[in-house]
Design a protein around this motif. Structure first.
Motif, PDB file in Angstrom:
ATOM      1  N   ASP A 118       0.859  -1.189   0.000  1.00 36.01           N
ATOM      2  CA  ASP A 118       0.000   0.000   0.000  1.00 36.01           C
ATOM      3  C   ASP A 118       0.897   1.242   0.000  1.00 36.01           C
ATOM      4  N   ASN A 119       0.315   2.401  -0.173  1.00 33.51           N
ATOM      5  CA  ASN A 119       1.126   3.620  -0.314  1.00 33.51           C
ATOM      6  C   ASN A 119       2.010   3.893   0.896  1.00 33.51           C
ATOM      7  N   GLN A 120       1.590   3.440   2.078  1.00 29.20           N
ATOM      8  CA  GLN A 120       2.378   3.638   3.291  1.00 29.20           C
ATOM      9  C   GLN A 120       3.300   2.453   3.587  1.00 29.20           C
ATOM     10  N   LYS A 121       3.229   1.393   2.741  1.00 32.67           N
ATOM     11  CA  LYS A 121       3.968   0.148   3.006  1.00 32.67           C
ATOM     12  C   LYS A 121       3.690  -0.312   4.433  1.00 32.67           C
ATOM     13  N   SER A 122       2.411  -0.261   4.798  1.00 27.45           N
ATOM     14  CA  SER A 122       1.995  -0.451   6.189  1.00 27.45           C
ATOM     15  C   SER A 122       2.108  -1.892   6.672  1.00 27.45           C
ATOM     16  N   GLY A 123       1.907  -2.859   5.766  1.00 29.33           N
ATOM     17  CA  GLY A 123       1.895  -4.251   6.193  1.00 29.33           C
ATOM     18  C   GLY A 123       0.674  -4.605   7.033  1.00 29.33           C
ATOM     19  N   LYS A 124      -0.296  -3.696   7.090  1.00 27.70           N
ATOM     20  CA  LYS A 124      -1.519  -3.962   7.865  1.00 27.70           C
ATOM     21  C   LYS A 124      -2.346  -5.056   7.197  1.00 27.70           C
ATOM     22  N   ASP A 125      -3.363  -5.520   7.913  1.00 33.79           N
ATOM     23  CA  ASP A 125      -4.319  -6.469   7.351  1.00 33.79           C
ATOM     24  C   ASP A 125      -5.254  -5.752   6.382  1.00 33.79           C
ATOM     25  N   VAL A 126      -5.696  -6.477   5.358  1.00 35.07           N
ATOM     26  CA  VAL A 126      -6.825  -6.021   4.547  1.00 35.07           C
ATOM     27  C   VAL A 126      -8.052  -6.482   5.324  1.00 35.07           C
ATOM     28  N   ASP A 127      -8.818  -5.535   5.832  1.00 34.24           N
ATOM     29  CA  ASP A 127      -9.982  -5.886   6.649  1.00 34.24           C
ATOM     30  C   ASP A 127     -10.977  -6.713   5.851  1.00 34.24           C
ATOM     31  N   ASP A 128     -11.498  -7.753   6.480  1.00 35.22           N
ATOM     32  CA  ASP A 128     -12.485  -8.622   5.846  1.00 35.22           C
ATOM     33  C   ASP A 128     -13.844  -7.925   5.897  1.00 35.22           C
ATOM     34  N   PRO A 129     -14.444  -7.626   4.746  1.00 34.29           N
ATOM     35  CA  PRO A 129     -15.719  -6.914   4.733  1.00 34.29           C
ATOM     36  C   PRO A 129     -16.946  -7.813   4.931  1.00 34.29           C
ATOM     37  N   TYR A 130     -16.749  -9.120   5.035  1.00 33.48           N
ATOM     38  CA  TYR A 130     -17.843 -10.087   4.972  1.00 33.48           C
ATOM     39  C   TYR A 130     -18.986  -9.777   5.934  1.00 33.48           C
ATOM     40  N   TYR A 131     -18.681  -9.431   7.170  1.00 32.38           N
ATOM     41  CA  TYR A 131     -19.745  -9.220   8.162  1.00 32.38           C
ATOM     42  C   TYR A 131     -20.170  -7.768   8.302  1.00 32.38           C
ATOM     43  N   GLY A 132     -19.617  -6.898   7.471  1.00 32.27           N
ATOM     44  CA  GLY A 132     -19.944  -5.481   7.568  1.00 32.27           C
ATOM     45  C   GLY A 132     -20.911  -5.046   6.487  1.00 32.27           C
ATOM     46  N   GLY A 133     -21.099  -3.749   6.412  1.00 37.59           N
ATOM     47  CA  GLY A 133     -21.984  -3.165   5.415  1.00 37.59           C
ATOM     48  C   GLY A 133     -21.251  -2.915   4.105  1.00 37.59           C
ATOM     49  N   ILE A 134     -21.961  -2.296   3.176  1.00 40.07           N
ATOM     50  CA  ILE A 134     -21.407  -2.063   1.840  1.00 40.07           C
ATOM     51  C   ILE A 134     -20.198  -1.127   1.897  1.00 40.07           C
ATOM     52  N   SER A 135     -20.132  -0.243   2.885  1.00 37.90           N
ATOM     53  CA  SER A 135     -18.981   0.654   2.987  1.00 37.90           C
ATOM     54  C   SER A 135     -17.699  -0.138   3.239  1.00 37.90           C
ATOM     55  N   GLY A 136     -17.806  -1.260   3.937  1.00 39.46           N
ATOM     56  CA  GLY A 136     -16.642  -2.121   4.156  1.00 39.46           C
ATOM     57  C   GLY A 136     -16.131  -2.719   2.854  1.00 39.46           C
ATOM     58  N   PHE A 137     -17.029  -3.044   1.945  1.00 40.77           N
ATOM     59  CA  PHE A 137     -16.639  -3.588   0.644  1.00 40.77           C
ATOM     60  C   PHE A 137     -15.957  -2.509  -0.207  1.00 40.77           C
ATOM     61  N   GLU A 138     -16.486  -1.302  -0.131  1.00 43.49           N
ATOM     62  CA  GLU A 138     -15.893  -0.187  -0.874  1.00 43.49           C
ATOM     63  C   GLU A 138     -14.502   0.138  -0.328  1.00 43.49           C
ATOM     64  N   ASN A 139     -14.367   0.140   0.993  1.00 37.72           N
ATOM     65  CA  ASN A 139     -13.067   0.374   1.609  1.00 37.72           C
ATOM     66  C   ASN A 139     -12.078  -0.721   1.203  1.00 37.72           C
ATOM     67  N   CYS A 140     -12.532  -1.951   1.239  1.00 37.66           N
ATOM     68  CA  CYS A 140     -11.701  -3.085   0.835  1.00 37.66           C
ATOM     69  C   CYS A 140     -11.245  -2.897  -0.608  1.00 37.66           C
ATOM     70  N   TYR A 141     -12.156  -2.500  -1.475  1.00 46.13           N
ATOM     71  CA  TYR A 141     -11.808  -2.263  -2.879  1.00 46.13           C
ATOM     72  C   TYR A 141     -10.680  -1.230  -2.983  1.00 46.13           C
ATOM     73  N   ASN A 142     -10.824  -0.118  -2.284  1.00 49.30           N
ATOM     74  CA  ASN A 142      -9.837   0.962  -2.374  1.00 49.30           C
ATOM     75  C   ASN A 142      -8.461   0.520  -1.888  1.00 49.30           C
ATOM     76  N   VAL A 143      -8.419  -0.185  -0.763  1.00 43.93           N
ATOM     77  CA  VAL A 143      -7.156  -0.658  -0.192  1.00 43.93           C
ATOM     78  C   VAL A 143      -6.492  -1.676  -1.118  1.00 43.93           C
ATOM     79  N   VAL A 144      -7.273  -2.627  -1.600  1.00 37.09           N
ATOM     80  CA  VAL A 144      -6.725  -3.682  -2.456  1.00 37.09           C
ATOM     81  C   VAL A 144      -6.280  -3.101  -3.796  1.00 37.09           C
ATOM     82  N   SER A 145      -7.066  -2.209  -4.361  1.00 37.63           N
ATOM     83  CA  SER A 145      -6.731  -1.603  -5.647  1.00 37.63           C
ATOM     84  C   SER A 145      -5.391  -0.867  -5.580  1.00 37.63           C
ATOM     85  N   GLU A 146      -5.226  -0.040  -4.560  1.00 33.13           N
ATOM     86  CA  GLU A 146      -3.967   0.703  -4.382  1.00 33.13           C
ATOM     87  C   GLU A 146      -2.784  -0.263  -4.264  1.00 33.13           C
ATOM     88  N   SER A 147      -2.941  -1.293  -3.470  1.00 33.46           N
ATOM     89  CA  SER A 147      -1.854  -2.246  -3.231  1.00 33.46           C
ATOM     90  C   SER A 147      -1.525  -3.062  -4.474  1.00 33.46           C
TER      91      SER A 147
END
Length: 159
Positions: A118-147
């Motif tokens: 990712d842009n910060q080379k953070s090494g953080k987890d990609v949060d699993d959106p499965y149990y969340g709302g649609i905003s979690g899926f959008e956030n997941c998309y943005n993080v994964v796309s950048e990486s």
């Protein structure tokens, strides 16, 4: 460029994050006209969703960005170490599960977390959106796309 790249993306169930990473990488290499140089797949450390398509919310989120998710869920197996030069995991749990199957240092050296790119080379987890709302899926998309874009750029610079 004669180099061929083989990349396996891994999450827990292979229905949200790793199919997204798989689909985004396919989309990006197609866009750049270099798809023939790549073997791209995804798998999960859990077999419970084997044979299923990606979660419909993840497919819809990706489609909203013009990305198609065609993968079918399967479980990560030891032979994947022989078939792929890069094994890219989504979180620490996936990392530990995959490393526990590694037979040697050569296997271990293939495994990396996606957010290392990712842009910060953070090494953080990609949060699993499965149990969340649609905003979690959008956030997941943005993080994964950048990486994914950064990972692909790094791969291509190494040659």
């Amino acid at each position: 460029m004669a180099t061929n790249y083989s990349i396996l993306f891994v999450c827990l169930g292979n229905i949200c994050r790793s199919p997204l990473a798989d689909g985004l990488m396919v989309h990006e290499v197609n866009k750049r006209g270099i798809a023939a140089q790549f073997k791209i797949d995804s798998a999960g450390t859990y077999a419970g969703h084997s044979g299923e398509r990606a979660d419909k919310r993840m497919r819809k989120t990706a489609a909203n960005h013009g990305v198609e998710l065609n993968s079918i869920a399967r479980q990560f197996i030891i032979n994947d170490f022989d078939k792929f030069e890069h094994i890219v995991v989504m979180d620490d749990s996936n990392l530990n599960n995959v490393l526990n199957l590694a037979r040697n240092n050569s296997d271990r050296e293939k495994v990396v977390k996606l957010r290392t790119f990712d842009n910060q080379k953070s090494g953080k987890d990609v949060d699993d959106p499965y149990y969340g709302g649609i905003s979690g899926f959008e956030n997941c998309y943005n993080v994964v796309s950048e990486s994914i874009v950064n990972f692909l750029d790094k791969l291509l610079k190494q040659d």
